[in-house]
Design a protein around this motif. Structure first.
Motif, PDB file in Angstrom:
ATOM      1  N   ALA A   1      -4.647  -3.716  -2.368  1.00 14.13           N
ATOM      2  CA  ALA A   1      -4.449  -3.119  -0.797  1.00 14.13           C
ATOM      3  C   ALA A   1      -3.309  -2.067  -0.781  1.00 14.13           C
ATOM      4  CB  ALA A   1      -4.506  -4.077   0.299  1.00 14.13           C
ATOM      5  N   LEU A   2      -2.215  -2.529  -1.658  1.00 12.36           N
ATOM      6  CA  LEU A   2      -1.112  -1.513  -1.823  1.00 12.36           C
ATOM      7  C   LEU A   2      -0.832  -1.444  -3.299  1.00 12.36           C
ATOM      8  CD1 LEU A   2       1.408  -3.006   0.825  1.00 12.36           C
ATOM      9  CD2 LEU A   2       0.221  -0.842   1.181  1.00 12.36           C
ATOM     10  N   LEU A   3      -0.236  -0.226  -3.606  1.00 13.26           N
ATOM     11  CA  LEU A   3      -0.060  -0.093  -4.738  1.00 13.26           C
ATOM     12  C   LEU A   3       1.404   0.383  -5.067  1.00 13.26           C
ATOM     13  CD1 LEU A   3      -3.186   2.598  -6.027  1.00 13.26           C
ATOM     14  CD2 LEU A   3      -2.825  -0.125  -6.353  1.00 13.26           C
ATOM     15  N   PRO A   4       2.185  -0.096  -6.078  1.00  9.30           N
ATOM     16  CA  PRO A   4       3.694   0.032  -6.182  1.00  9.30           C
ATOM     17  C   PRO A   4       4.008   1.622  -6.477  1.00  9.30           C
ATOM     18  CG  PRO A   4       2.714  -1.258  -8.183  1.00  9.30           C
ATOM     19  CD  PRO A   4       1.610  -1.090  -7.027  1.00  9.30           C
ATOM     20  N   ILE A   5       4.730   2.030  -6.020  1.00  7.91           N
ATOM     21  CA  ILE A   5       5.336   3.535  -6.402  1.00  7.91           C
ATOM     22  C   ILE A   5       6.710   3.297  -7.048  1.00  7.91           C
ATOM     23  CG2 ILE A   5       3.646   4.585  -5.078  1.00  7.91           C
ATOM     24  CD1 ILE A   5       5.993   5.209  -3.127  1.00  7.91           C
ATOM     25  N   LEU A   6       7.306   4.259  -7.607  1.00 11.27           N
ATOM     26  CA  LEU A   6       8.632   4.291  -8.005  1.00 11.27           C
ATOM     27  C   LEU A   6       9.061   3.120  -8.500  1.00 11.27           C
ATOM     28  CD1 LEU A   6       9.892   6.408  -5.086  1.00 11.27           C
ATOM     29  CD2 LEU A   6       9.686   7.311  -7.551  1.00 11.27           C
ATOM     30  N   ASP A   7       8.382   2.365  -9.350  1.00 13.61           N
ATOM     31  CA  ASP A   7       8.540   0.863  -9.907  1.00 13.61           C
ATOM     32  C   ASP A   7       9.790   0.823 -10.647  1.00 13.61           C
ATOM     33  OD1 ASP A   7       7.632  -1.679  -9.611  1.00 13.61           O
ATOM     34  OD2 ASP A   7       7.400  -1.674 -11.792  1.00 13.61           O
ATOM     35  N   ASP A   8      10.070   1.984 -11.371  1.00 17.68           N
ATOM     36  CA  ASP A   8      11.152   1.919 -12.316  1.00 17.68           C
ATOM     37  C   ASP A   8      12.554   2.429 -11.577  1.00 17.68           C
ATOM     38  OD1 ASP A   8      10.382   4.429 -11.997  1.00 17.68           O
ATOM     39  OD2 ASP A   8      10.888   5.135 -13.696  1.00 17.68           O
ATOM     40  N   TRP A   9      12.348   2.566 -10.480  1.00 18.87           N
ATOM     41  CA  TRP A   9      13.440   2.592  -9.533  1.00 18.87           C
ATOM     42  C   TRP A   9      13.724   1.540  -8.532  1.00 18.87           C
ATOM     43  CZ3 TRP A   9      17.253   6.645  -9.207  1.00 18.87           C
ATOM     44  CH2 TRP A   9      16.850   7.753 -10.100  1.00 18.87           C
ATOM     45  N   CYS A  10      13.068   0.599  -8.563  1.00 13.98           N
ATOM     46  CA  CYS A  10      13.245  -0.749  -7.704  1.00 13.98           C
ATOM     47  C   CYS A  10      14.768  -1.281  -7.663  1.00 13.98           C
ATOM     48  CB  CYS A  10      12.226  -1.715  -7.980  1.00 13.98           C
ATOM     49  SG  CYS A  10      10.711  -1.348  -7.386  1.00 13.98           S
TER      50      CYS A  10
END
Length: 297
Positions: free
Chosen positions: A257-266
């Motif tokens: 229902a949600l997709l992660p974004i900017l995962d390498d910036w978490c």
């Protein structure tokens, strides 16, 4: 002078520390009317007004302030003396009051509390959820749980729960299909973002980290709320990008229902800490909880 009742004195302390009858009643587990009656009895016996009451606030009179300053340490000593009897029990009894933020109350403390209470059936755990930073002693609590930057330096701190947590940014597939996937944090200023307001009124900035570089920004968007449930629902509905604790988003990330974004910036950060004042006579329920947490790691 008519003999003072300890219960009425404790009622005064609770109201004075909470600066109100409603908050004191919630912490003490009694009705506001019962506290009000206790205060009237105490003031009548002393022959002096201790609190100024209006429909909007409760403040201490000069006499009330002096009484609070003198009684606080005395009541603490009485409580410690009575609690020392717990050392002679096979299992400690009493109430342990914890002040914790909502993320801990919802996703970290429940499993810990269940195991602890099964181990110590004589203890009652009273959990107060509060996202503001508070003086745990003034709030009538034995200990608190907060993150490292919010813990007073004169407190003893002990890790509890996960050692590392993350903030995650995410959006619905429909939103990303329409607005595109940001590849750098700076691009969020051109996106609709769902923001969180803390009880203090502060709207937190969004922070991202990668390879030693930190980006801090304050994006705009269609929703500013103080409840995570509303914010997550808005993100799932496609209103914008959300940035919050990974635990709040995990079920929706798992379902798609949600997709992660900017995962390498978490942003990663140290997990929560149980903190409590340094004192020689620690209440038995708190001592049991501290020992349990140390053995639970």
């Amino acid at each position: 002078m008519e003999e003072l009742g300890l219960a009425d004195v404790e009622a005064f302390l609770a109201v004075a520390r909470a600066r109100g009858f409603r908050g004191a009643a919630a912490q003490a587990g009694v009705s506001a009317s019962a506290l009000s009656a206790a205060l009237r009895r105490l003031e009548s016996r002393l022959g002096v007004r201790l609190l100024n009451r209006t429909t909007r606030s409760v403040t201490l009179t000069e006499a009330g302030q002096r009484l609070l300053e003198r009684l606080g340490p005395l009541i603490g000593e009485i409580g410690s003396a009575l609690d020392s009897i717990n050392a002679y029990r096979d299992s400690p009894t009493g109430t342990l009051r914890l002040n914790v933020p909502s993320i801990v109350a919802r996703h970290i403390l429940p499993s810990i509390a269940s195991r602890f209470l099964k181990t110590h059936p004589g203890i009652t755990l009273d959990v107060i959820t509060d996202d503001a930073f508070v003086d745990v002693l003034a709030a009538g609590c034995d200990a608190g749980i907060r993150y490292e930057e919010r813990v007073e330096r004169d407190m003893i701190a002990l890790p509890i729960g996960p050692r590392v947590q993350r903030f995650v940014a995410a959006a619905s597939p429909a939103y990303l299909a329409e607005r595109g996937h940001p590849t750098r944090p700076q691009e969020l200023v051109d996106h609709a973002c769902i923001r969180h307001r803390f009880p203090s009124g502060v709207v937190a900035a969004w922070e991202f980290e990668r390879r030693g570089k930190t980006v801090r920004l304050r994006p705009e968007g269609p929703l500013l709320a103080s409840t995570v449930e509303m914010e997550v629902e808005a993100a799932v509905a496609g209103l914008g990008i959300i940035h919050t604790f990974e635990e709040f988003l995990r079920p929706h990330l798992a379902s798609g229902a949600l997709l992660p974004i900017l995962d390498d910036w978490c942003q990663r950060f140290t997990g929560p800490l149980l903190y409590y004042p340094s004192r020689s006579h620690m209440p038995a329920p708190l001592r049991a909880f501290v020992d349990f947490i140390k053995g639970d790691t």
